[in-house]
Design a protein around this motif. Structure first.
Motif, PDB file in Angstrom:
ATOM      1  N   PHE A 129     -33.484  -1.552   4.728  1.00  0.00           N
ATOM      2  CA  PHE A 129     -32.109  -2.045   4.811  1.00  0.00           C
ATOM      3  C   PHE A 129     -31.193  -0.990   5.433  1.00  0.00           C
ATOM      4  O   PHE A 129     -30.428  -1.271   6.368  1.00  0.00           O
ATOM      5  N   LEU A 130     -31.286   0.246   4.952  1.00  0.00           N
ATOM      6  CA  LEU A 130     -30.420   1.316   5.459  1.00  0.00           C
ATOM      7  C   LEU A 130     -30.774   1.695   6.894  1.00  0.00           C
ATOM      8  O   LEU A 130     -29.880   1.990   7.699  1.00  0.00           O
ATOM      9  N   VAL A 131     -32.047   1.668   7.233  1.00  0.00           N
ATOM     10  CA  VAL A 131     -32.459   1.954   8.612  1.00  0.00           C
ATOM     11  C   VAL A 131     -31.879   0.905   9.560  1.00  0.00           C
ATOM     12  O   VAL A 131     -31.408   1.230  10.671  1.00  0.00           O
ATOM     13  N   SER A 132     -31.866  -0.347   9.137  1.00  0.00           N
ATOM     14  CA  SER A 132     -31.298  -1.407   9.968  1.00  0.00           C
ATOM     15  C   SER A 132     -29.802  -1.201  10.172  1.00  0.00           C
ATOM     16  O   SER A 132     -29.288  -1.404  11.281  1.00  0.00           O
ATOM     17  N   LEU A 133     -29.110  -0.783   9.125  1.00  0.00           N
ATOM     18  CA  LEU A 133     -27.680  -0.517   9.262  1.00  0.00           C
ATOM     19  C   LEU A 133     -27.435   0.660  10.197  1.00  0.00           C
ATOM     20  O   LEU A 133     -26.504   0.633  11.014  1.00  0.00           O
ATOM     21  N   ALA A 134     -28.250   1.693  10.087  1.00  0.00           N
ATOM     22  CA  ALA A 134     -28.104   2.843  10.982  1.00  0.00           C
ATOM     23  C   ALA A 134     -28.311   2.428  12.439  1.00  0.00           C
ATOM     24  O   ALA A 134     -27.606   2.896  13.338  1.00  0.00           O
ATOM     25  N   ARG A 135     -29.254   1.542  12.679  1.00  0.00           N
ATOM     26  CA  ARG A 135     -29.488   1.045  14.038  1.00  0.00           C
ATOM     27  C   ARG A 135     -28.272   0.291  14.575  1.00  0.00           C
ATOM     28  O   ARG A 135     -27.924   0.412  15.755  1.00  0.00           O
ATOM     29  N   LEU A 136     -27.618  -0.454  13.714  1.00  0.00           N
ATOM     30  CA  LEU A 136     -26.513  -1.307  14.144  1.00  0.00           C
ATOM     31  C   LEU A 136     -25.187  -0.563  14.283  1.00  0.00           C
ATOM     32  O   LEU A 136     -24.281  -1.034  14.978  1.00  0.00           O
ATOM     33  N   LEU A 137     -25.052   0.582  13.626  1.00  0.00           N
ATOM     34  CA  LEU A 137     -23.778   1.305  13.626  1.00  0.00           C
ATOM     35  C   LEU A 137     -23.691   2.320  14.760  1.00  0.00           C
ATOM     36  O   LEU A 137     -24.684   2.943  15.140  1.00  0.00           O
ATOM     37  N   PRO A 139     -22.656   5.912  16.437  1.00  0.00           N
ATOM     38  CA  PRO A 139     -22.644   7.274  15.913  1.00  0.00           C
ATOM     39  C   PRO A 139     -21.265   7.619  15.332  1.00  0.00           C
ATOM     40  O   PRO A 139     -20.236   7.348  15.951  1.00  0.00           O
ATOM     41  N   GLY A 140     -21.254   8.173  14.141  1.00  0.00           N
ATOM     42  CA  GLY A 140     -20.006   8.520  13.472  1.00  0.00           C
ATOM     43  C   GLY A 140     -19.379   7.384  12.695  1.00  0.00           C
ATOM     44  O   GLY A 140     -18.369   7.592  12.007  1.00  0.00           O
ATOM     45  N   MET A 222     -21.676   8.486   6.870  1.00  0.00           N
ATOM     46  CA  MET A 222     -21.479   8.242   8.295  1.00  0.00           C
ATOM     47  C   MET A 222     -22.805   8.271   9.057  1.00  0.00           C
ATOM     48  O   MET A 222     -23.686   9.082   8.737  1.00  0.00           O
ATOM     49  N   ARG A 223     -22.896   7.380  10.026  1.00  0.00           N
ATOM     50  CA  ARG A 223     -24.063   7.377  10.913  1.00  0.00           C
ATOM     51  C   ARG A 223     -24.095   8.689  11.678  1.00  0.00           C
ATOM     52  O   ARG A 223     -23.122   9.045  12.358  1.00  0.00           O
ATOM     53  N   ARG A 224     -25.181   9.405  11.572  1.00  0.00           N
ATOM     54  CA  ARG A 224     -25.266  10.692  12.255  1.00  0.00           C
ATOM     55  C   ARG A 224     -25.272  10.504  13.764  1.00  0.00           C
ATOM     56  O   ARG A 224     -25.731   9.489  14.278  1.00  0.00           O
TER      57      ARG A 224
END
Length: 225
Positions: A129-137, A139-140, A222-224
């Motif tokens: 779930f979190l990996v999918s959110l990181a993909r969609l967001l 950077p920052g 925050m998305r790195r």
């Protein structure tokens, strides 16, 4: 005869069950609005597990310029949210299904997931779930998580028991019968260290706590870059 709308009963129950629930949507929108990625006009914002639409309604009140995408696996929840938004419903992109199925990368300037992570088992589902959110967001971009927390949340055993007793008393005082233990209800709380580890593994910064009411906690990560 049409089925009665879901939202009044569900929202009333959540307010009786979770201290501070009524203010969570207002806090979420106010908080995310200050981040550079979401501060710009017409920023695309993702509301995961939109439920009956609290964050969507508040976003339309505070930030009418945001381009909102609402995701929920439940069609009934999406319909309830649409009803509550009324004429504003056409301003939202509605998606039924898990957020993991959303296509694309770096599409969104911010995201909320209120009482969502707690419903996923820690068998790889939380991380996915979190990996999918990181993909969609972008950077920052900030992610706001609000969930029931479990063991290992920085409390000693005695204090955890005190918080649980207070939670039970809050529910009783609010007119609710005591709930079963969270693990018996399809809720899978984790501790602070595990949450931080999952966020870091998914590509987010260390979380910063922005809300706490007994064992319910809200954090922003925050998305790195």
């Amino acid at each position: 005869m049409d089925n009665p709308p879901l939202s009044p009963a569900l929202n009333d129950r959540a307010e009786r069950q979770i201290p501070g629930y009524r203010s969570l949507a207002r806090l979420a929108v106010a908080l995310l609005s200050g981040f550079p990625t979401a501060a710009i006009a017409a920023a695309p914002v993702l509301v995961v597990g939109c439920g009956t639409g609290n964050e969507l309604i508040e976003a339309r009140a505070q930030r009418k310029d945001w381009q909102l995408t609402a995701v929920d696996p439940s069609l009934a929840m999406l319909e309830a949210a649409r009803q509550r938004l009324g004429d504003d419903a056409h301003q939202v992109d509605w998606v039924q299904g898990p957020v993991e199925d959303l296509p694309g990368k770096q599409r969104f300037a911010a995201a909320t997931a209120v009482l969502v992570l707690q419903e996923l088992a820690d068998d790889g589902s939380k991380l996915q779930f979190l990996v999918s959110l990181a993909r969609l967001l972008q950077p920052g971009a900030p992610l706001l998580l609000i969930d029931l927390m479990g063991g290992g949340s920085g409390l000693n055993v005695a204090m955890e028991q005190q918080f649980l007793a207070a939670q039970n008393q809050f529910q009783l005082a609010s007119g609710l019968e005591l709930e079963l233990s969270p693990s018996c209800e399809g809720v899978f709380p984790i501790g602070e260290a595990r949450r931080s580890a999952l966020l870091n593994a998914a590509g987010f910064s260390d979380p910063i706590r922005v809300f706490q009411a007994l064992q319910y906690e809200g954090v922003v990560a925050m998305r790195r870059q």
